[in-house]
Design a protein around this motif. Sequence first.
Motif, short mmCIF file in Angstrom:
data_model
loop_
_atom_site.label_atom_id
_atom_site.label_comp_id
_atom_site.label_asym_id
_atom_site.label_seq_id
_atom_site.Cartn_x
_atom_site.Cartn_y
_atom_site.Cartn_z
N VAL A 17 25.50 29.47 34.17
CA VAL A 17 26.15 28.15 34.23
C VAL A 17 27.04 28.00 35.45
CG1 VAL A 17 26.03 27.88 31.71
CG2 VAL A 17 28.11 28.81 32.74
N LEU A 18 27.46 29.14 36.05
CA LEU A 18 28.37 29.10 37.20
C LEU A 18 28.00 30.20 38.18
CD1 LEU A 18 31.07 28.12 38.57
CD2 LEU A 18 32.22 29.89 37.21
N HIS A 19 27.99 29.85 39.46
CA HIS A 19 27.76 30.80 40.55
C HIS A 19 28.84 30.52 41.59
CE1 HIS A 19 25.10 33.02 43.47
NE2 HIS A 19 25.91 32.39 44.29
N MET A 20 29.67 31.52 41.86
CA MET A 20 30.72 31.38 42.89
C MET A 20 30.70 32.61 43.78
SD MET A 20 34.20 29.82 41.13
CE MET A 20 34.75 31.39 40.52
N GLU A 21 30.99 32.40 45.03
CA GLU A 21 31.17 33.52 45.96
C GLU A 21 32.48 33.29 46.69
OE1 GLU A 21 27.90 34.64 48.49
OE2 GLU A 21 26.46 33.94 46.98
N GLY A 22 33.22 34.36 46.88
CA GLY A 22 34.48 34.23 47.59
C GLY A 22 35.11 35.57 47.87
N TRP A 23 36.22 35.50 48.57
CA TRP A 23 36.93 36.69 49.03
C TRP A 23 38.18 36.94 48.19
CZ3 TRP A 23 35.14 39.96 52.68
CH2 TRP A 23 34.07 39.52 53.47
N GLY A 24 38.48 38.22 48.02
CA GLY A 24 39.73 38.63 47.40
C GLY A 24 40.46 39.57 48.36
N MET A 25 41.77 39.53 48.31
CA MET A 25 42.60 40.42 49.14
C MET A 25 43.29 41.41 48.22
SD MET A 25 44.31 37.63 51.75
CE MET A 25 45.14 36.76 50.43
N PHE A 26 43.27 42.69 48.61
CA PHE A 26 43.88 43.74 47.81
C PHE A 26 44.70 44.66 48.71
CE2 PHE A 26 40.19 42.33 45.52
CZ PHE A 26 40.63 42.27 44.21
N ARG A 27 45.84 45.08 48.18
CA ARG A 27 46.66 46.06 48.89
C ARG A 27 45.87 47.36 48.97
NH1 ARG A 27 51.28 45.20 50.22
NH2 ARG A 27 51.84 43.79 48.53
N ARG A 28 46.02 48.03 50.09
CA ARG A 28 45.36 49.32 50.27
C ARG A 28 46.26 50.43 49.74
NH1 ARG A 28 42.31 49.25 56.05
NH2 ARG A 28 41.60 51.23 55.21
N ARG A 29 45.66 51.43 49.17
CA ARG A 29 46.40 52.60 48.68
C ARG A 29 47.05 53.30 49.87
NH1 ARG A 29 42.64 54.49 45.76
NH2 ARG A 29 43.45 53.92 43.72
N THR A 30 46.27 53.41 50.96
CA THR A 30 46.74 54.06 52.19
C THR A 30 46.48 53.09 53.34
OG1 THR A 30 46.06 56.18 51.27
CG2 THR A 30 46.52 56.12 53.62
N PRO A 31 47.53 52.52 53.93
CA PRO A 31 47.32 51.60 55.06
C PRO A 31 46.57 52.27 56.20
CG PRO A 31 49.57 51.46 54.26
CD PRO A 31 48.94 52.64 53.57
N ALA A 32 45.75 51.49 56.88
CA ALA A 32 45.01 52.00 58.03
C ALA A 32 45.99 52.31 59.17
CB ALA A 32 43.99 50.95 58.47
N ALA A 33 45.59 53.20 60.02
CA ALA A 33 46.40 53.50 61.20
C ALA A 33 46.43 52.28 62.09
CB ALA A 33 45.82 54.69 61.94
N PRO A 34 47.58 52.00 62.71
CA PRO A 34 47.63 50.84 63.61
C PRO A 34 46.70 51.05 64.79
CG PRO A 34 49.68 52.10 63.70
CD PRO A 34 48.81 52.74 62.64
N PRO A 35 46.15 49.95 65.33
CA PRO A 35 45.24 50.08 66.48
C PRO A 35 45.96 50.70 67.67
CG PRO A 35 45.63 47.75 65.92
CD PRO A 35 46.38 48.59 64.94
N ALA A 36 45.22 51.46 68.46
CA ALA A 36 45.79 52.08 69.65
C ALA A 36 46.18 51.00 70.67
CB ALA A 36 44.79 53.05 70.25
N PRO A 37 47.26 51.22 71.38
CA PRO A 37 47.70 50.22 72.39
C PRO A 37 46.76 50.13 73.57
CG PRO A 37 49.28 52.05 72.27
CD PRO A 37 48.17 52.33 71.29
#
Length: 161
Positions: A141-161
């Motif tokens: 009866v329903l079809h939806m697609e979408g995005w969810g945002m979740f906190r990460r257990r371990t944040p990614a390393a910041p990008p190199a400068p």
Amino acid sequence: MTHSKTPIKYYWEDFAAGQVRDLGTITPTREEIIAFASQFDPQPFHLDDEAAKASVFGALSASGWHTCAMAMRLMVTNFLHETSSLGSPGLEGIKWLKPVFPGDTLRLQTTVLETKPMGKRPDVGMTRNLWEMFNQHGDKVLHMEGWGMFRRRTPAAPPAP
């Protein structure tokens, strides 16, 4: 209604493409359908039996927005309250495939379609999900697609400068 803080069981790292979850059932009553429609979608076929009989639905039916709201309720009650959910940036599509009638028992199933880190937020990951709601006859009866945002257990390393 009070909300207790439930411990977080699921972070972004716990999601993988292909995961399927059954998130339970809900059965709207005639009174609930009319109450929702009265406030948010007051079209005659959601409010009045005679008008509904004359419509393409043939009987009183729930607003598609009510169907989405019921799916959201199942999602929160049976899953999101245990996650590190940070909300959603939006949906890619909603399709109301069949009408929902009073007394229908609706079952929600979600499937993770993909996951990706959020580029500008190393502490957040995104999941793209398919939401499918079926009635008691197995009709979608329903079809939806979408995005969810979740906190990460371990944040990614910041990008190199």
